[in-house]
Structures are given as structure tokens and as C-alpha cells.
Enzyme design. Structure first.
Site, PDB file in Angstrom:
ATOM      1  N   ASP A 137       5.698  -7.120   7.635  1.00  0.00           N
ATOM      2  CA  ASP A 137       5.896  -6.118   7.254  1.00  0.00           C
ATOM      3  C   ASP A 137       5.026  -5.473   6.204  1.00  0.00           C
ATOM      4  O   ASP A 137       5.010  -5.768   5.096  1.00  0.00           O
ATOM      5  CB  ASP A 137       7.558  -5.956   6.938  1.00  0.00           C
ATOM      6  CG  ASP A 137       7.967  -4.630   6.340  1.00  0.00           C
ATOM      7  OD1 ASP A 137       6.968  -3.673   6.495  1.00  0.00           O
ATOM      8  OD2 ASP A 137       8.976  -4.493   5.896  1.00  0.00           O
ATOM      9  N   LYS A 184      -1.218   2.417   2.524  1.00  0.00           N
ATOM     10  CA  LYS A 184      -0.848   2.589   3.814  1.00  0.00           C
ATOM     11  C   LYS A 184      -0.964   4.047   4.091  1.00  0.00           C
ATOM     12  O   LYS A 184      -0.883   4.421   5.428  1.00  0.00           O
ATOM     13  CB  LYS A 184       0.455   1.914   3.898  1.00  0.00           C
ATOM     14  CG  LYS A 184       1.333   2.042   5.394  1.00  0.00           C
ATOM     15  CD  LYS A 184       2.606   1.404   5.215  1.00  0.00           C
ATOM     16  CE  LYS A 184       3.193   1.565   6.616  1.00  0.00           C
ATOM     17  NZ  LYS A 184       4.696   0.791   6.595  1.00  0.00           N
ATOM     18  N   GLU A 213       8.803   0.041  12.953  1.00  0.00           N
ATOM     19  CA  GLU A 213       9.622  -0.787  12.028  1.00  0.00           C
ATOM     20  C   GLU A 213      11.114  -0.436  12.427  1.00  0.00           C
ATOM     21  O   GLU A 213      11.832  -1.646  12.145  1.00  0.00           O
ATOM     22  CB  GLU A 213       9.227  -0.023  10.515  1.00  0.00           C
ATOM     23  CG  GLU A 213       8.152  -0.496  10.051  1.00  0.00           C
ATOM     24  CD  GLU A 213       7.407   0.418   9.054  1.00  0.00           C
ATOM     25  OE1 GLU A 213       8.219   1.443   8.686  1.00  0.00           O
ATOM     26  OE2 GLU A 213       6.303   0.226   8.568  1.00  0.00           O
ATOM     27  N   ASP A 253      16.057   4.291   6.749  1.00  0.00           N
ATOM     28  CA  ASP A 253      15.063   3.348   5.906  1.00  0.00           C
ATOM     29  C   ASP A 253      14.635   4.190   4.582  1.00  0.00           C
ATOM     30  O   ASP A 253      13.891   5.185   4.583  1.00  0.00           O
ATOM     31  CB  ASP A 253      13.866   3.015   6.841  1.00  0.00           C
ATOM     32  CG  ASP A 253      12.676   2.434   6.209  1.00  0.00           C
ATOM     33  OD1 ASP A 253      12.955   2.116   4.991  1.00  0.00           O
ATOM     34  OD2 ASP A 253      12.008   1.852   6.632  1.00  0.00           O
TER      35      ASP A 253
END
Lengths: 620, 106
Positions: free
Chosen positions: A25, A87, A186, A208
Site C-alpha cells: 500500500d 504520491k 485501493e 476511505d
């Protein structure tokens, strides 16, 4: 001795062939690595027992970059050389970064490259290189823990990542020396961790809420395949905002509001965070800031953060609308991200969707665990029956055969990854090359399928027609990338090509191609039969002509010869027309007229082979 | 006779519980690896007619007769080496091992 793990029945690997696989992850704030051992998925800790690796890399002159906790500790002290949240820059161009620029303290280098690069004390780096450092660290951790080299990994990416961002993630993995089995969305990984892929159908919402980002994804599971229906969220909303809301109240209570003392502000944030965490189990907690001490109840904290939670629910509502769904069509709600530990978040989500969300897997680790489960399957450590059907081939893949027919090698709806091989042979005597035309579609003829690629295999040793064995392998990896290779079996000469099979095909095109294949099924069948007979006729005529040239004069009388030639010419004429049955009859007629000739030839060749040998040499 | 140490038995029980099914643990040997034989550990869902079943600390250890010849007297332990952890065999029949310890000869 080496330490062993328990395998599934019948799946134990040969010594030295363990397929160690891990799920990663790669997060904006924190990253994790996990793997399946003895049937159980676990995240791995570093030597200090920390599972979460802060996604922060610090570059200094003349030393190797520092990753994780130690780098994070240096953020305030050395902000220009300590890169966090790389990211957010993955796969972005220089222009995109200008828009984000306000948030980022880094010194961007303006160069001719379209990729944004950051100037640090350790040199100029890109987001891909920063991510590669993080991946390298996790790879090392996994290999130390598993006691061997990783065969491959599954890396998770947000569902909304576009091709460029996905490619950048792959590039980072390559740079870190990792073999990527596939990138997994994800939310899909979280659903896999909960075993939701084992159900037949259903719509799933994945909520999330991380430290600094909120994502809501609506997935549809259909025959074991996850489809992302819609995604939404807020890239600047997360648990950190909860801390800020609580900290503001603390400052107010302590009479320090409006303070510009950085140290006081930081302390307030730390106290706020500690209180927030304490209130996931306790009803109230004692807080102190400076000289002030007081009590914060859970009910009051809920009030403080309520507007933020409400914002996430508004995003959920919008996303549901995008997916054209109502709340009661959602079968399961999966909670991901550390901030979903806050009880009021769970309560509000449960109320919004009208059902309790799934929370029993650690929300920080659930994505990595799902990726690990998927990696274990892709590494081949599970029996086929447990295979996760995550993707299928939308249209059959095949090859052009003589006569313009398409031979399907991988039928549509086959789950990927998949590899299928088939052997082919040469059509003509002495043929030394073969042209391979890769097609996709459901129809039987080349013109009605979509051409994907062509390549040729050269260097086939000259042999009689039908003697060469050419093995053509179609391999589709988990990302849908097709690899076609052809290998001549006696010499091993190989040639190949790589294509993206669904590239550029829209859903409507796929649908049209499918509909046509059913509508024209009968036409196709007839076309196929005709082409087959034509090819067969050509082959018979060619073989006959070749034989006549070699020994026709010796073995045949003039009368026999003219009878065979008559049948040959009749067949040649029939072959030009479109009656498959007539051609088939013509071939039979030719074979019959040449029966005696074939026999003569066979006897002659046996005589030639045995000449000069004694009979007993052939015994036994 | 094949035995498990307490830590090995605890692990096997945990793994089986976690997997949700399984009769026990199969130990076996495979004729490959760089030095003769290699150990095999698998979950068991179905017993074969010829299997021998040992019970050690509440764990069913299942071995086929061919493997039993090589494994009789073995004790299986669960060990941790640095970050790595896993099962370890002490097999009195073992005469030599390859350098990495994944395969052995009798």
C-alpha cells in the site's frame, strides 16, 4: 535450515522455487507491506516493530536517502530536502504542479523535462524516484521477513489514478527492482481483504478517510469482477482536519487563540490528536494546554468535528448520484483509513447508508492485506478454484490462419492473467518464415476482427509442409497486456510482439463486435467452411504438382497421368467458386484418382530406404 | 512417530483456525531440491486411505507411508530468526543438507 511455511493442499512448491509475493500500500502519508504466510495475511513491521512506514524521504549530500520515521522527524528542520506526499505528484506534469504549488514547499527545477523535478541537497529527484526509495525500503523489509527474494508484488493505487499516474507507479517499482504482478485499486484491495470478492454480486461502497485525504468509491462486483462505478472525495480533508478543529477549541479554552507561536500551535495539535485517539474508547478525557486544564467529552468532540464528517457524507451522496444508485442499493460499506477509527465517523456512515460498516480489520492495514491476498493468488500459491476473478478479456484473441480465417487462442471472458499455447505448422515445403497476425474479435474471418499486431518468425529450417512445429503462446498479464511469442520447436528460434488488447476499444465497439458475431454466426460458419475447403484444395493441388515434378514421369503411364490431371483441373476450377461442398467433393475425387500413384510412390520410397540393407536389420 | 513442539502446535492451530477449515497438517517429502529431498508442509482437507495420523499436542499430523520412512522420529518446531519466522524440522534420519537447508539426504 530454511524456515518453512504451510501451503495449500497440493500447492507446495519445489525447494528453491518459493514464490514469495507481497502486497504494498503505497500511501500519500504512510506505506505498508504485507504478505500471506501459512494461509494468513499479515503486515510486516520494521526492526522497531513499526508497521506503518511514513511516506517521507530525506535527501542529504553524500549519504543515501533516509526513508520513514527518521525522515519525518526532519520535516520541520529541513523542509526543502525532506519530501513528503510524493504520491500527489506521481504522473503529474509541470503545469499540474503549479496548481498544487501553493501547498508544496519544495524547490522545483524548471528544465526541458515535462516531469516536475525537485532540487534537494542530495541532487535533483522526481516523484517517481522518491516513491522508488519508499518501495525499496518496503522490499527490503519484506525480504528480510520472508527470508528470500520477492517474486512479485501487487501495488495499490487510488481508483481515480489515470494511466500516467499508474505508469509512474509502475516506473517507481521497476526502479526499486520490483516485479509488479499488477496494480490494484485501493478500494478493490479493501473489499478483497474482507473477502467480498467471494460473493457473486453486489454493490460495495468503500469509505476511505486518511490523514489528509478522503476518497469514496462505489464498486460493482459482477461474476467476481470488480468494476469501479464512481469515485469521489476531497483531496484536502482528513483526520488532520479533526485535529485542527479540536486544537482550535483547546487554544480558545486556554486563552491562547490567535497565538502565532509555532511551538504553542504544534503542542495544541499534539494534545488534540492524543485526545481524539483516547476518545475512541473513553467517554471523556482530561486535556491540558499551557496552564489550562480541562475535560473534553466525546459528545463535545463529535460536535467539533461534525461539520467535517458531514462534508464526507455530502461527497458520498454526490458519488452515489454519479453512479446512478440509491443508498439502499449498497450491499456493504467498507471502512479504510486510520480516521475511520473515530466513532462518530462510523456512526454517521452507518446512519447514512442505513447499515453498519465493516470495521473489524485494522483500517490502516486493510488495503495492504487485500493486496497481499491478491499477490499470493497471482504468484500461483493458491489452487485454481480459489482464483480471484478480477478481470476478464472482453473479446477473444486469436491468429490469422491460411485462407483469412481466425483461430481463437484465448476465448472472451477468460479471466486474466492467462497463458495459452497452440502448435502450428508450415503450409508449404521448404517454408522458412511464418507471418503471424494477431486479431481480436468474435467473428471467424480476418476482415471482421480487429487487427492488433503482426510479426514474423524467420529462420524455420526448410522441411516438408506440415513437419515444422511452431508453438505460438498468447500471454495476457494481469494488466491486460498481451504478449504473443512464436517458437520453432526444433531450433528454438523465437519471435514475439507485445500489445494492449483492449487499447482504443470503447465499450460500444466491444458491444457491436459481440452483437455482430451472433447475428452473423451462420454466415461466419459458411465462410469458415468455404475457406477451409479452399485451403485444403490448394494444399492438395500443390502437393500433387510437387510430386509429379519429382517422379510423375517414372511412376505413371500417360493414361494415369492425364486422369489425375483432369481431376486436378476440375478441383482448381471449383476452388475459384464458393460452393464448399463441391470443393470437398473435388478434393475427394482428386484423392481417388491419385490413389494408385500414392501407393507407387510409397513403395518406391520404401525400396529406396531399404536398398543396400539386409532384411534382419529391420527386425525387432 | 512425529511430534510438534508447543510453539509449533500453537501456530498450526492458529493457522488452521484462521483458514477456517482443515483436518490437520500434512508433512511430506519431495524428491527435488539441490540435495536429494525437500520437506513439504500442507494443510489437509481430505485424508487419503493410506495416510498415517499422529496426534501431537492437539494437532493432527498426517503423513503418507512413503514419507514416513524419511520422517519417522522428526520433531517440528516454530522458530524466529531475525524478522523471518517459520517451521523447522529436526529429523534424525537426515544425513546431510544442502547449504541453504531447503533439501536433505538420508
Amino acid at each position: 535450515m530454511a524456515l518453512l511455511q504451510i501451503s495449500e493442499p497440493g500447492m507446495s512448491t519445489t525447494a528453491h522455487q518459493h514464490r514469495l509475493a507481497a502486497g504494498i500500500d503505497l500511501g500519500t502519508t504512510n506505506s505498508l507491506v504485507a504478505s500471506v504466510r501459512s494461509g494468513q495475511a499479515d503486515t510486516f513491521s520494521d526492526a522497531q516493530g513499526q508497521h506503518l512506514l511514513p511516506s517521507v524521504v530525506r535527501y542529504q549530500a553524500d549519504v543515501a536517502p533516509i526513508v520513514g520515521q527518521a525522515a519525518q522527524a526532519a520535516i520541520t528542520e529541513d523542509p526543502l530536502n525532506t519530501i513528503a506526499s510524493a504520491k500527489r505528484l506521481m504522473g503529474r506534469g509541470v503545469e499540474d504542479v503549479k496548481q498544487l504549488g501553493g501547498h508544496l514547499p519544495y524547490h522545483f527545477v524548471t528544465g526541458d523535462s515535462s516531469v516536475p523535478r525537485i532540487q534537494t541537497a542530495g541532487g535533483v529527484v522526481s516523484a517517481v524516484e522518491v516513491s522508488a526509495e519508499i518501495l525499496r525500503n518496503l522490499k527490503q523489509r519484506a525480504e528480510d521477513t520472508l527470508g528470500g527474494d520477492l517474486t512479485g508484488v501487487v501495488i495499490t493505487v487510488p481508483a481515480y489514478f489515470d494511466d500516467a499516474q499508474r505508469q509512474a507507479t509502475r516506473d517507481a517499482a521497476t526502479l526499486a527492482g520490483l516485479n509488479v504482478y499488477r496494480l490494484l485499486n485501493e478500494p478493490t484491495a479493501a473489499a478483497v481483504a474482507y473477502g467480498l470478492d467471494q460473493q457473486a454480486e453486489g454493490v460495495i461502497a468503500v469509505y476511505d478517510l486518511g490523514g489528509g485525504t478522503f476518497d469514496i468509491s462505489i464498486l460493482r462486483l459482477h461474476h467476481g469482477v470488480f468494476e469501479v462505478l464512481a469515485t469521489g472525495g476531497d483531496s484536502a480533508l482528513g483526520g488532520d482536519d479533526f485535529d485542527h478543529a479540536i486544537a482550535e477549541w483547546l487554544l480558545q479554552q486556554a486563552g491562547l487563540e490567535g497565538s502565532s507561536d509555532q511551538k504553542v500551535l504544534r503542542t495544541a495539535l499534539v494534545v488534540a490528536r492524543t485526545a481524539k485517539e483516547a476518545l475512541t474508547t473513553a467517554d471523556s478525557t482530561v486535556v491540558s494546554l499551557g496552564a489550562w486544564q480541562g475535560e473534553l467529552t466525546r459528545a463535545y468532540m463529535n460536535e467539533l468535528i461534525a461539520p467535517l464528517v458531514k462534508k464526507t457524507l455530502m461527497a458520498c451522496r454526490r458519488t452515489l448520484r454519479d453512479a446512478n444508485l440509491t443508498k439502499d442499493e449498497i450491499k456493504d460499506v467498507v471502512m479504510v483509513g486510520g480516521s475511520t477509527r473515530v466513532l462518530v465517523v462510523r456512526e454517521q456512515v452507518a446512519e447514512f447508508f442505513g447499515k453498519p460498516p465493516l470495521v473489524n480489520i485494522d483500517p490502516d492495514r486493510v488495503v495492504a492485506l487485500g493486496a497481499a491476498i491478491q499477490a499470493d493468488v497471482l504468484a500461483g500459491n493458491k489452487p485454481d478454484s480459489d482464483m480471484l476473478l478480477l478481470d476478464v478479456i472482453p473479446l477473444s484473441l486469436g491468429l490469422e490462419m491460411m485462407g483469412g480465417l481466425v483461430e481463437k487462442i484465448i476465448p472472451r471472458n477468460t479471466t486474466i492473467p492467462v497463458a495459452r499455447a497452440q502448435e502450428f505448422t508450415t503450409f508449404k515445403d521448404g517454408q522458412t518464415a511464418m507471418s503471424i497476425h494477431v486479431l481480436q474479435g468474435e467473428r471467424d474471418t480476418v476482415e471482421t476482427c480487429r487487427s492488433l499486431a503482426r510479426f514474423s518468425l524467420r529462420g524455420i529450417p526448410p522441411m516438408v509442409a506440415g513437419a515444422a512445429r511452431i508453438r505460438v503462446t498468447f500471454q495476457v498479464d494481469a494488466d491486460g497486456l498481451l504478449n504473443v511469442t512464436a517458437q520453432e520447436q526444433t531450433t528454438g528460434v523465437t519471435s514475439g510482439v507485445e500489445v494492449k488488447p483492449s487499447y482504443g476499444l470503447s465499450d460500444t465497439e466491444i458491444e457491436t463486435m459481440l452483437r455482430d458475431s451472433m447475428q452473423y454466426a451462420r454466415d461466419d460458419m459458411q465462410a469458415r467452411r468455404l475457406r477451409e475447403q479452399q485451403v485444403e484444395a490448394d494444399r492438395s493441388i500443390e502437393a500433387l504438382d510437387a510430386a509429379l515434378k519429382v517422379d510423375g514421369d517414372e511412376l505413371l503411364t500417360a493414361e494415369e497421368r492425364s486422369r489425375i490431371l483432369a481431376a486436378r483441373d476440375t478441383l482448381a476450377a471449383l476452388r475459384q467458386q464458393t460452393n464448399a461442398q463441391a470443393i470437398e467433393d473435388g478434393i475427394k475425387a482428386l484423392e481417388k484418382s491419385a490413389e494408385a500413384y500414392v501407393e507407387h510412390r510409397m513403395n518406391a520410397s520404401i525400396r529406396a530406404a531399404m536398398a543396400g540393407h539386409r532384411v534382419d536389420e529391420f527386425k525387432g | 512417530m512425529i511430534t510438534l513442539t508447543e510453539s509449533a502446535a500453537a501456530r498450526v492451530n492458529k493457522f488452521i483456525a484462521n483458514r477456517g477449515k482443515g483436518l490437520g497438517l500434512r508433512l511430506g517429502v519431495k524428491t527435488n531440491g539441490c540435495s536429494g529431498m525437500a520437506y513439504v508442509m500442507e494443510f489437509v482437507d481430505e485424508l487419503q486411505a493410506e495416510d498415517t495420523v499422529f496426534e501431537s499436542l492437539g494437532v493432527k499430523v498426517i503423513v503418507d507411508p512413503k514419507a514416513l520412512v524419511y520422517l519417522d522420529g522428526t520433531e517440528v518446531d516454530y522458530a524466529r530468526e531475525g524478522l523471518n519466522e517459520g517451521f523447522k524440522f529436526s529429523n534424525p534420519n537426515e544425513k546431510a543438507r544442502c547449504g541453504c537447508g531447503e533439501s536433505f539426504t538420508v
